[in-house]
Design an enzyme around this catalytic site. Structure first.
Site, PDB file in Angstrom:
ATOM      1  N   CYS A   1       5.791  -4.823  -1.482  1.00  0.00           N
ATOM      2  CA  CYS A   1       4.350  -4.838  -1.770  1.00  0.00           C
ATOM      3  C   CYS A   1       3.947  -3.942  -2.942  1.00  0.00           C
ATOM      4  CB  CYS A   1       3.546  -4.495  -0.520  1.00  0.00           C
ATOM      5  SG  CYS A   1       4.081  -2.998   0.310  1.00  0.00           S
TER       6      CYS A   1
ATOM      7  N   CYS B   1       4.130  -8.188   1.188  1.00  0.00           N
ATOM      8  CA  CYS B   1       5.427  -7.542   1.402  1.00  0.00           C
ATOM      9  C   CYS B   1       6.608  -8.486   1.163  1.00  0.00           C
ATOM     10  CB  CYS B   1       5.495  -6.950   2.803  1.00  0.00           C
ATOM     11  SG  CYS B   1       4.226  -5.695   3.077  1.00  0.00           S
TER      12      CYS B   1
ATOM     13  N   LYS C   1       5.924  -2.851  13.719  1.00  0.00           N
ATOM     14  CA  LYS C   1       4.864  -2.492  12.789  1.00  0.00           C
ATOM     15  C   LYS C   1       3.701  -3.447  13.004  1.00  0.00           C
ATOM     16  CE  LYS C   1       3.939  -1.937   7.874  1.00  0.00           C
ATOM     17  NZ  LYS C   1       4.503  -1.974   6.525  1.00  0.00           N
TER      18      LYS C   1
ATOM     19  N   ARG D   1      -2.028  -9.292   6.267  1.00  0.00           N
ATOM     20  CA  ARG D   1      -0.605  -9.226   6.611  1.00  0.00           C
ATOM     21  C   ARG D   1      -0.318  -9.746   8.035  1.00  0.00           C
ATOM     22  NH1 ARG D   1       0.711  -6.463   2.083  1.00  0.00           N
ATOM     23  NH2 ARG D   1       0.200  -4.264   1.750  1.00  0.00           N
TER      24      ARG D   1
ATOM     25  N   GLU E   1      11.031  -7.510  19.050  1.00  0.00           N
ATOM     26  CA  GLU E   1      11.259  -7.067  17.665  1.00  0.00           C
ATOM     27  C   GLU E   1      12.338  -5.984  17.642  1.00  0.00           C
ATOM     28  OE1 GLU E   1      10.765  -7.488  14.630  1.00  0.00           O
ATOM     29  OE2 GLU E   1       9.083  -8.851  14.404  1.00  0.00           O
TER      30      GLU E   1
ATOM     31  N   LYS F   1       4.841   1.972  14.358  1.00  0.00           N
ATOM     32  CA  LYS F   1       3.811   2.259  13.368  1.00  0.00           C
ATOM     33  C   LYS F   1       2.599   1.389  13.591  1.00  0.00           C
ATOM     34  CE  LYS F   1       3.476   2.004   8.417  1.00  0.00           C
ATOM     35  NZ  LYS F   1       4.120   1.515   7.241  1.00  0.00           N
TER      36      LYS F   1
ATOM     37  N   SER G   1      -1.596   6.605   7.254  1.00  0.00           N
ATOM     38  CA  SER G   1      -2.644   7.112   6.371  1.00  0.00           C
ATOM     39  C   SER G   1      -4.023   7.173   7.025  1.00  0.00           C
ATOM     40  CB  SER G   1      -2.698   6.255   5.114  1.00  0.00           C
ATOM     41  OG  SER G   1      -2.875   4.893   5.446  1.00  0.00           O
TER      42      SER G   1
ATOM     43  N   TYR H   1       1.940  12.824   7.175  1.00  0.00           N
ATOM     44  CA  TYR H   1       1.422  13.440   5.955  1.00  0.00           C
ATOM     45  C   TYR H   1       1.121  14.928   6.162  1.00  0.00           C
ATOM     46  CZ  TYR H   1       1.138   8.608   4.475  1.00  0.00           C
ATOM     47  OH  TYR H   1       1.473   7.313   4.160  1.00  0.00           O
TER      48      TYR H   1
HETATM   49  C1  PBG Z   1       4.123  -1.277   3.163  1.00  0.00           C
HETATM   50  C2  PBG Z   1       3.854  -0.061   3.948  1.00  0.00           C
HETATM   51  C3  PBG Z   1       2.646   0.278   4.500  1.00  0.00           C
HETATM   52  C4  PBG Z   1       2.804   1.511   5.079  1.00  0.00           C
HETATM   53  C5  PBG Z   1       4.127   1.890   4.902  1.00  0.00           C
HETATM   54  N1  PBG Z   1       4.785   0.888   4.210  1.00  0.00           N
HETATM   55  C6  PBG Z   1       1.326  -0.359   4.429  1.00  0.00           C
HETATM   56  C7  PBG Z   1       1.132  -1.755   4.744  1.00  0.00           C
HETATM   57  O1  PBG Z   1       1.888  -2.403   5.476  1.00  0.00           O
HETATM   58  O2  PBG Z   1       0.146  -2.248   4.215  1.00  0.00           O
HETATM   59  C8  PBG Z   1       1.705   2.255   5.761  1.00  0.00           C
HETATM   60  C9  PBG Z   1       1.797   3.701   5.710  1.00  0.00           C
HETATM   61  C10 PBG Z   1       0.506   4.375   5.923  1.00  0.00           C
HETATM   62  O3  PBG Z   1      -0.549   3.761   6.162  1.00  0.00           O
HETATM   63  O4  PBG Z   1       0.533   5.599   5.863  1.00  0.00           O
HETATM   64  N2  PBG Z   1       5.265  -1.938   3.446  1.00  0.00           N
HETATM   65 ZN    ZN Z   2       5.116  -3.789   2.164  1.00  0.00          ZN
END
Ligand code: PBG
Ligand code: ZN
Length: 329
Positions: free
Chosen positions: A122, A130, A195, A217, A233, A248, A274, A313
């Site tokens: 991505c 992605c 994820k 996504r 998964e 995640k 994030s 973070y």
């Molecule tokens: C992309 C990716 C993402 C994150 C890690 N790798 C974002 C997404 O899938 O849009 C998210 C990490 C975060 O939000 O801190 N492959």
């Molecule tokens: Zn990605």
């Protein structure tokens, strides 16, 4: 025993005893700091929705890595942002690419730091998905082939671990096969096996400049309504050769961390994403909550759920706030 003989408060009153009987702890060695490096930057730039986090220049990321090493943080996970994006993502796997250069430079300057490379497309594709897109659909098998090449290029650059985050089917097997064919039989894979398609990723997409230009996504990341699917998964990624599993986001998914931990004997980690960072930072900036207390509590919750390691973070701040190997009990 029951009340009045049973008095659970007996173990809570004395702070020494309270600590002694603490069941879970955050240790410094559990923490992995995510870092962004952007090609062509002369100066690092701060990320508006993630106060305290930066898109680092190639030079500055080395300084940051060295600081983390000094603070006793043992690991980083790296995300690369190329100067320009295109429709084939070839740059992602090029030996001279931004992330390959940074991995090599960090390993050289900080040999004691465990370098994990996030493997995805991505950040490199102009549409921000992605995987490769044909006629508006994200293509699975073509993307898997490219992702394996990207993983190999990171391994060649010196990454200690690769972590595919794309959620294409079969990518762990493809990466494992290609690594094995190229003398990287012993290089571990952390699979972002579970994820979810989450609103918690929004600030990251500003950081990595990877917001999808169309659609979302949900055709590859998981539906937050699902539990059984998380186990499928995880199982399929284990069968394909994953060494560690990642859940995640983290904060709203403690039940999923717990389920994986119960069912699989491999290490299970989580990524405190994030949006988790942004919402606590924002509330703290308004003076509505105590950031430190909140972060210790949320990270303790991730440990309690069963996470062996946490991508967060706050890794650097946690190490700064607490000296020693034990961050919190
Ligand atoms: C992309 C990716 C993402 C994150 C890690 N790798 C974002 C997404 O899938 O849009 C998210 C990490 C975060 O939000 O801190 N492959
Ligand atoms: Zn990605």
């Amino acid at each position: 025993m029951k009340y009045p003989d049973l008095r659970l408060r007996r173990l809570r009153e004395n702070p020494l005893l309270r600590k002694m009987v603490g069941e879970h702890a955050i240790l410094k060695k559990d923490l992995i700091q995510p870092l962004f490096v952007k090609e062509g930057l002369s100066q690092s730039t701060s990320i508006a929705s993630m106060p305290g986090q930066f898109q680092f220049s190639e030079k500055d990321i080395l300084v940051e890595a060295a600081k983390l090493e000094t603070l006793g943080i043992s690991s980083v996970i790296l995300f690369g942002i190329p100067k320009t994006k295109d429709l084939n993502g070839k740059k992602a796997a090029s030996a001279g690419g931004i992330l390959q250069r940074s991995i090599a430079a960090i390993k050289k300057k900080c040999p004691k730091l465990l370098v994990i490379a996030d493997v995805c497309l991505c950040e490199y594709l102009s549409h921000g998905h992605c995987g490769h897109v044909v006629k508006g659909r994200v293509q699975n098998d073509e993307s898997v082939a490219t992702l394996a090449k990207i993983a190999l290029s990171y391994a060649r650059a010196g990454a200690d671990v690769v972590a595919p985050s794309d959620m294409m089917d079969g990518r762990v097997a493809a990466i494992r096969r290609l690594l094995d064919k190229n003398e990287f039989k012993d290089l571990p894979i952390i699979s972002y096996a579970v994820k979810y398609a989450s609103a918690f990723y929004a600030p990251f997409r500003e950081a990595a400049e990877s917001a999808p230009a169309f659609g979302d996504r949900q055709s590859y990341q998981m539906n937050p309504a699902n539990t059984a699917e998380a186990l499928r998964e995880a199982q399929s990624d284990m069968d394909e050769g994953a060494d560690m599993l990642l859940v995640k986001p983290a904060l709203a998914y403690g039940d999923i961390i717990y389920r994986l931990k119960e069912k699989f004997s491999c290490p299970v980690g989580c990524f405190s994403v994030s949006g988790e960072y942004a919402m606590i930072k924002a509330a703290a900036q308004k003076g509505w909550i105590d950031e430190k207390k909140m972060v210790l509590e949320t990270h303790l919750a991730m440990k309690r759920a069963g996470a062996s390691f946490i991508m967060t973070y706050w890794a650097k701040d946690l190490a700064r706030w607490r000296s020693g190997d034990v961050i919190h009990v």
